[in-house]
Design a protein around this motif. Structure first.
Motif, short mmCIF file in Angstrom:
data_model
loop_
_atom_site.label_atom_id
_atom_site.label_comp_id
_atom_site.label_asym_id
_atom_site.label_seq_id
_atom_site.Cartn_x
_atom_site.Cartn_y
_atom_site.Cartn_z
N LYS A 68 -8.66 -2.87 4.06
CA LYS A 68 -7.50 -2.37 4.80
C LYS A 68 -6.35 -3.37 4.68
CE LYS A 68 -9.45 1.35 6.55
NZ LYS A 68 -8.90 2.71 6.40
N MET A 69 -5.14 -2.87 4.85
CA MET A 69 -3.93 -3.70 4.79
C MET A 69 -3.59 -4.15 6.21
SD MET A 69 -0.20 -2.48 3.30
CE MET A 69 1.25 -3.54 3.47
N LEU A 111 2.68 -2.47 -7.61
CA LEU A 111 3.43 -1.33 -7.05
C LEU A 111 4.63 -0.99 -7.94
CD1 LEU A 111 3.96 0.61 -4.60
CD2 LEU A 111 5.35 -1.23 -3.61
N ARG A 112 5.25 -2.03 -8.48
CA ARG A 112 6.42 -1.87 -9.36
C ARG A 112 6.13 -0.91 -10.52
NH1 ARG A 112 8.58 -3.90 -13.93
NH2 ARG A 112 10.77 -4.51 -13.92
N ILE A 118 -4.22 0.38 -2.01
CA ILE A 118 -3.70 -0.94 -1.65
C ILE A 118 -3.58 -1.76 -2.95
CG2 ILE A 118 -4.20 -3.08 -0.38
CD1 ILE A 118 -5.37 -1.28 1.82
N LEU A 119 -2.47 -2.44 -3.11
CA LEU A 119 -2.17 -3.12 -4.37
C LEU A 119 -1.15 -4.22 -4.12
CD1 LEU A 119 -0.13 -0.41 -6.38
CD2 LEU A 119 -0.15 -0.68 -3.94
N GLY A 158 0.84 -1.19 0.00
CA GLY A 158 0.00 0.00 0.00
C GLY A 158 0.87 1.23 0.00
N TYR A 159 0.26 2.35 -0.35
CA TYR A 159 0.99 3.61 -0.18
C TYR A 159 0.03 4.70 0.23
CZ TYR A 159 -0.43 4.85 -4.99
OH TYR A 159 -1.14 5.11 -6.13
N VAL A 160 0.57 5.74 0.86
CA VAL A 160 -0.23 6.89 1.26
C VAL A 160 0.49 8.14 0.74
CG1 VAL A 160 -1.42 8.05 3.16
CG2 VAL A 160 -0.76 5.65 3.40
#
Lengths: 244, 244
Positions: free
Chosen positions: A233-234, A209-210, A203-204, A189-191
Motif C-alpha cells: 500500500k502507498m 509514472l512518467r 503503485i510505482l 500510485g494511480y487508480v
C-alpha cells in the motif's frame, strides 16, 4: 423559496453516497446531470423528471437546472465526487445571478482524492495538493505554475484528468516539472475507474509514472519525500514516528 | 483474515456518513476512536465493545485496534472527516507491521475541506492545497515551505488546525506568508463546528483573516486570484466564463 441541491455522489458505487446526498435525491422532483452520473443514481429520484446532457455541456445543464427551480421544482444537480471540487456548484452560483432568487444547497461528497486514496492505502495523511491537468478551461502555463508550487512545497499531489486522447503527453510533462524538486524515486500510485466496474490500481515510482499511458478515468497520486510502501500500500506518514 | 475498517465519518452529523461507512460500522464488533467521534456513531455498532481514548492518544488507540483484530474481531476505527486525510489509516498501516496479518480497509469520508466548502459555497472549484498548521508532528519550517508553495502556485488553500491555545499566532504568520504572493484582498472564509451544533461561518478578506481569532474547531479557506463573492457565498470559478 425554490431549491437546487448540487450533490456530490462520490466515486460511482451507490454505497459511496452520503446519507445526506441520498436524502436530497429522494426529496427532489427533477434530476439533472451528465448522463453517466444520472444513470448511477436515478433509482433514488422517484418522480424521475430527468435532464441529462453530454460531457462539455455543463453550461446548458446548469441553465436547465435553474429554469426548473424557478418554475417551482426541487432540483438535484448531480456531480461525480464532490459538488464543489471541479464540480457544478461554482457554475450554478455564477449563472444564478441572471435568475430569480433560488436557494442553492451544495451537498458535499467523496472526491476522487479521497476514494482513490482509500484504494491505494493512505497516501494523503499529510498536506496535499489537487491539480487538474485539463487545459480546456485553464491555460497550461497556470497548470505548470501550480505543479511547480506543489513540487516546491513537497506536497503529496493528486492529479485529476491526467490525460486524454488530445493530451497524451501531459502527465509526462507534469512528472518532469515535479522532478525538478521531487526525487525520481518518489512513491506514486494511480487508480482507474474508482468505485466502478473494472477498478484497478498500481503503485510505482515517479520516474516509472512518467512512462505510464493513462486515460481520463485515472486519478494519480504522487507522494512526498516520506511516502513509502507498506504491505503493497502507498502510505504517507503523519510524523508519529517521533513519538514511538 | 481479521479485519480493521478505518472509517472516515465525515464532518460530525450522522447524515454526513457514506452508506459504505454506515454498513462497515454495523458489521463491526469493536468500535475504536477518539471519544468525541465514538459518541457520534456508537448507535450504529450493535455489539458496542467500545475502545475510546483521548486526544493525542492515537498510537495507543491504533495498537488497541490491532490487538482486537488479531484476536478475531472485526474492528471499526473511526476518524472525523476522511480516514486518510490527517486520519488514522496511515498509522494503522505503519503499526500493523508488528502484528500478525490483518486486513486493513480504509473507508473514505467527507473531509472538512469538502464539508466546509459546501457551507461557504464553492471555494474549491479549481486546484487547491490542504495544509495543517499543527506543529505537534510537523516542524514549523516545513509548514512554512508548504505555505510558500501554495502561495507561489496561487492555490485555493484550506487550512486545518489554524490555531490552538499554544499556537495563537500561527494563522497570522500563515496569512503573512501567503500575502508574499497573494493579494491582501483575496476572498477567504472560515467555518466553525462544521456539521455540528453551533456551526457558523464568515467570509472576509485575507488581510481581515490575519486579525481573526480562531480556534481548533475552525477550518479556513483562502481563495485564488479569481475567487469572488456571489450572493454572500465564496465562489472560485472554474473558467467557464470563456465559453459564455
Amino acid at each position: 423559496m425554490k431549491k437546487i441541491y448540487v450533490i456530490g455522489i462520490g466515486p460511482g458505487k451507490k454505497e459511496g453516497l452520503t446519507i445526506e446526498a441520498k436524502d436530497a435525491l429522494i426529496e427532489s422532483d427533477v434530476l439533472c446531470g451528465y448522463t453517466v452520473y444520472v444513470d448511477l443514481v436515478k433509482d433514488y429520484c422517484p418522480k424521475k423528471t430527468i435532464i441529462s446532457t453530454g460531457m462539455t455541456k455543463e453550461i446548458e445543464r446548469c441553465h436547465a437546472a435553474l429554469k426548473e427551480a424557478v418554475e417551482g421544482n426541487t432540483v438535484a444537480m448531480v456531480c461525480s465526487g464532490d459538488a464543489g471540487v471541479f464540480g457544478m456548484a461554482g457554475l450554478i452560483y455564477q449563472l444564478s445571478e441572471d435568475y430569480e432568487p433560488v436557494e442553492i444547497v451544495p451537498v458535499a461528497g467523496v472526491t476522487a482524492a479521497l476514494s482513490g486514496g482509500a484504494v491505494l492505502g493512505a497516501p494523503l495523511t499529510h498536506d496535499f495538493a489537487v491539480i487538474s491537468l485539463s487545459d480546456l478551461l485553464t491555460p497550461w502555463d497556470l497548470i505548470e505554475t501550480r505543479l511547480r508550487g506543489a513540487g516546491m512545497g513537497d506536497f503529496c499531489t493528486v492529479i485529476y484528468n491526467p490525460a486524454s486522447k488530445k493530451r497524451a503527453d501531459y502527465l509526462l510533462k507534469a512528472c518532469d516539472i515535479l522532478m525538478e524538486k521531487k526525487s525520481p524515486d518518489t512513491i506514486c500510485g494511480y487508480v482507474r475507474n474508482i468505485g466502478r466496474e473494472g477498478q484497478e490500481h498500481k503503485i510505482l515510482t515517479l520516474k516509472e509514472l512518467r512512462e505510464e499511458k493513462l486515460d481520463m478515468f485515472c486519478t494519480v497520486f504522487i507522494g512526498n519525500k516520506d511516502t513509502k510502501i507498506i504491505k503493497e500500500k502507498m502510505v504517507t506518514p503523519r510524523g508519529y514516528e517521533k513519538r514511538m
